[in-house]
Structures are given as C-alpha cells and as structure tokens.
Scaffold this active site. Structure first.
Site, PDB file in Angstrom:
ATOM      1  N   HIS A 265      -5.736 -29.493  -4.846  1.00 56.44           N
ATOM      2  CA  HIS A 265      -4.176 -29.693  -4.258  1.00 56.44           C
ATOM      3  C   HIS A 265      -4.108 -29.331  -2.594  1.00 56.44           C
ATOM      4  CE1 HIS A 265      -1.343 -29.549  -7.612  1.00 56.44           C
ATOM      5  NE2 HIS A 265      -2.265 -28.695  -8.291  1.00 56.44           N
ATOM      6  N   GLU A 331      -0.657 -17.239 -10.129  1.00 59.56           N
ATOM      7  CA  GLU A 331       0.437 -18.395 -10.460  1.00 59.56           C
ATOM      8  C   GLU A 331      -0.031 -18.693 -11.872  1.00 59.56           C
ATOM      9  OE1 GLU A 331       1.671 -22.453  -8.999  1.00 59.56           O
ATOM     10  OE2 GLU A 331      -0.101 -21.583  -8.232  1.00 59.56           O
ATOM     11  N   HIS A 332      -1.446 -19.269 -11.920  1.00 60.92           N
ATOM     12  CA  HIS A 332      -1.645 -19.821 -13.110  1.00 60.92           C
ATOM     13  C   HIS A 332      -2.946 -18.816 -13.660  1.00 60.92           C
ATOM     14  CE1 HIS A 332      -0.874 -23.524 -10.909  1.00 60.92           C
ATOM     15  NE2 HIS A 332       0.055 -23.640 -11.950  1.00 60.92           N
ATOM     16  N   ASP A 365       0.529 -28.474 -16.116  1.00 56.22           N
ATOM     17  CA  ASP A 365       1.085 -29.151 -15.074  1.00 56.22           C
ATOM     18  C   ASP A 365       1.958 -30.470 -15.358  1.00 56.22           C
ATOM     19  OD1 ASP A 365       0.194 -27.577 -12.931  1.00 56.22           O
ATOM     20  OD2 ASP A 365      -1.748 -28.722 -12.716  1.00 56.22           O
ATOM     21  N   HIS A 424      41.003   6.140 -10.731  1.00 59.63           N
ATOM     22  CA  HIS A 424      40.321   5.378 -11.789  1.00 59.63           C
ATOM     23  C   HIS A 424      40.890   5.881 -13.245  1.00 59.63           C
ATOM     24  CE1 HIS A 424      37.422   4.415  -8.877  1.00 59.63           C
ATOM     25  NE2 HIS A 424      36.691   3.712  -9.655  1.00 59.63           N
TER      26      HIS A 424
END
Length: 443
Positions: A265, A331-332, A365, A424
C-alpha cells in the site's frame, strides 16, 4: 524486517505500549502540518483548494465538482469483470451492514411511562476515497453502502484530481460512485477535501456535512483530527497496518504473503509478526526474501518491511502475543495458530480480526462482506471500524402520562432539592397544582 525480542521479560501494559513498532510520522505530528491547510480552506474556500491541487496533485484549472454526467458515463469504460466484482462487493456489504442497524426498542417502566430507543441517521455525510499511490473503488463502496444502509439521505464524495484523467478523480473511483448512485462528486484530495467537507465551499455548491469518513494517508487522518468537533469523524483511518499472531503450525508462505499484501500500500505501511517460535520467524523471513522482490511494488514493499514501523516480535507464548496485540491495537489482526479461538479469547483491541490460514486481510479488503475502513495508529484500542452504526445516533424518546409522572414526583423533588435545583422539582409539581386549581374552579 527487524526483530524485537520480548522473551523472558514480564512487561507491563505501559512498557508494551512503548515497545510496539510505530511509524516515525504519526497523526499527532502531521496535525501541525495540516492545520494551516485546513484553516486556509475554511477561510478562502475554492482558491485555497485550487492552490493545494496544484501543489500536491499537479492539477490546475479543473472542475472541482465533477459533472454528474461524467460520473454516469464513466461506467462505459469499466471492464466487465471489474464491474461484476464491484457489484458483488455491494451485495455482500449491504448484507453485512444491515446487521449493524439496531431495531427500535421500547422500554416500559410503568403504566404510562416508556422510553423509545431509536437510531437516527445523520443528514449529510462526506465520503473520502484516496487516490495517491493507488485508486480504491472498494473504499468508495465501503463508505457509501454503510451510509446508505443507515439511511443517510445526502452523500458527497471527494477524491484527488488525476493529471492523467483530465483533472477528474481516478476512473475506478467514478465507476464505484456510479454503481452506488452517488452523483455529487468532487475532485479534491488530502487535507483540503476534509476541510471542504467540514466547512463547505459555496462557490462549488459543496454544503457542509455532519460526518466525514474514509481512509487516507497520515495527513488525511491528521486533518480529521483537526476538524473533529466541527463535524463527526469515523476514525483516524490512516496508513495501513497488519499484525499477525502465528505459531509454528501456520504456513510461513501464507504469513509472508499477507505481510507483503499490506506493505504494498505505502512505504509507511506497517507489517508486524508476533510469534512464539523463532524457527517459524526464520521461515517467514526466508519466504519474504523469495517473494518480496518478485511483487509488482517490490521497492515500496522493501521500504515498508524495512521501516521502523514493521517488525518481527518474539514472545514466550501466545497469551503474551495477545497482550502485545492489545497494546498495538492493530487495524488488521490475523490469527493463524493451532487454537485460534483460544487466542481470540484474549484479544480485545483490533479494528477487524481474521481467523485461520484461509482468511487473509485481502478478503476483508474486497469480498468478505465486512468493512475495510478501520482505525489505525493504535486507535483501535478505543475506536471501531466503519459501519452503518457510524452514521446512526441513538436517541431516546421519552413519554410519561399524568399518572406516571405523579408516581415519580415525590422522589424527583427530593433529588432536585438535594442537588440545590428546586426549580427542577417545581417544574413537576406545577403541573399538579395547576390541575388542582382548575378542578377547584370547576366546582
């Protein structure tokens, strides 16, 4: 690949965090480089984008907004086998994404008292598709299908202008946009695209979005960090990384091929092997020596595998391998061992997990049906991958009738008094005082 030997050491989580390999240029470092680019787009809009296109992409005088007819026409040049693959990816991803849309739930706390939990999509999303060293039509589809499955009504896509495509984004990006039905496409890349999504560019008809998603390099990830808070982001999906936990039962050729698949990549891509077998690590190294020089992007692969972000980590056992992985937050993550389930039981921090020798990251992927837009740089320790859920906001819709409110009023007033916020409680008791006064008036 360098070797980090952790055998014979009992390391704390903090020590592991400091020892796992990381790229020299992190998103944190890149933030200072992209912050001026983002600010320039926010201030000067189209003029800044054109200057950045010339500087970073070598393109000028192009249409920043791609004509819708050019998007549709691009499919005529898409090879039939590629189109078939992209269509199959869309089908599988729609099925995988549908499971990420929770059903509406109603909780009844008492008669007349209920909370309805609904999941509301954001109104507009900006999708980013990289276009530097490679084009990623699959990333367009990963982003678009997840958003469409969530029910997002307005999608815009940005991808860098290409000099050899007349200033349009890469043809493959346009094919994917056409197949997903996206006709709002911009030829804008990098940090400028992220800034344009966040701030809008009126002169080209780009309205600001609510959420920005999509992968990119470290500068895209840094730009997301800069605009986070102005818009939502998916995660800092920067330069890719893979970590493989393997023992000597794994096939060294498979592992080597998977390390290379991510290294191709980018020169900054991270490939990490964690193993309890020095002999297996040596076997993988021999496979890398044979395979890596023969791959198309051999030079890029060699740089990535030789960088400080990549390493072989030797550990005493697979339990320690899981601890290393959790500290890294990959990530993976691939697990290729004799007992993948046992290792998985000790793994908590990863973007996506691939089990077994026949589940490579490249399957995820493209055609696994899972989403490949995932957190990088250790952010998987607290962030998740892209999915339909990225574009959904849980909203609670509360409804109490008079009797149900009356039942809680005494306890509510007590809590309001305890917190020093008597109004309240009075907002509740006023409803019953008014009712009582009306009833007295009627008599």
């Amino acid at each position: 690949m360098r070797t980090i030997d952790l055998r014979g050491q009992s390391l704390s989580r903090a020590e592991l965090l400091s020892l796992v390999p990381r790229a020299a240029l992190s998103a944190e470092t890149a933030v200072e480089q992209v912050r001026p680019l983002v600010a320039d787009v926010a201030e000067r809009g189209e003029a800044a984008l054109r200057e950045q296109a010339l500087k970073f992409d070598g393109v000028e005088d192009h249409a920043l907004r791609v004509p819708a007819e050019a998007v549709a026409a691009s499919l005529a040049d898409c090879p039939s086998d590629v189109e078939a693959a992209l269509r199959e990816l869309i089908v599988r991803l729609r099925k995988g994404s549908a499971a990420q849309v929770p059903a509406e739930q109603v909780t009844r706390l008492a008669d007349g008292a209920e909370i309805r939990q609904r999941w509301q999509p954001v109104s507009r999303v900006g999708l980013y598709a990289p276009g530097g060293k490679a084009a990623y039509p699959s990333s367009v589809i990963m982003n678009a299908v997840a958003a469409q499955t969530a029910g997002v009504p307005s999608l815009a896509l940005a991808s860098p202008a290409q000099r050899d495509n007349g200033g349009l984004p890469h043809p493959a990006v346009l094919w994917a946009a056409a197949l997903c039905g996206i006709d709002e496409v911009y030829a804008i890349g990098g940090a400028g695209a992220i800034a344009a999504f966040a701030h809008g560019v009126p002169t080209i008809g780009l309205d600001p979005v609510d959420v920005v998603t999509g992968p990119g390099n470290v500068f895209v990830a840094a730009a997301k960090r800069v605009v986070n808070g102005i818009v939502g982001i998916d995660s800092e999906a920067g330069t890719t990384e893979i970590l493989i936990i393997a023992d000597d039962s794994a096939d060294p050729g498979f592992v080597a091929a998977d390390l290379i698949s991510q290294a191709e990549h980018d020169e900054a891509a991270a490939s990490v092997l964690v193993t309890d077998s020095a002999a297996f690590a040596e076997a993988v190294a021999r496979e890398l020596e044979v395979i890596a020089p023969t791959t198309r992007h051999a030079s890029r692969v060699a740089t990535a595998l030789g960088g400080q972000q990549s390493a072989v980590i030797l550990v005493d056992d697979l339990a320690t391998a899981a601890r290393v992985s959790n500290a890294y937050g990959p990530e993976h993550l691939e697990i290729q061992t004799r007992d993948d389930a046992a290792v998985l039981a000790n793994v908590f921090d990863a973007g996506a997990i691939f089990l077994g020798g026949y589940t490579p990251v490249s399957l995820g992927d493209y055609l696994a049906g899972s989403n490949h837009v995932l957190p990088t740089g250790g952010t998987a320790r607290f962030a998740s991958g892209l999915g339909a859920h990225t574009f959904l906001r849980p909203q609670q819709v509360i409804h109490y009738d008079r009797a149900a409110l009356a039942e809680t009023s005494e306890l509510l007033v007590a809590l309001a008094q305890a917190e020093g916020l008597p109004a309240h409680g009075e907002a509740v008791t006023a409803r019953f005082k008014q009712s009582a006064q009306r009833e007295q008036g009627e008599h």
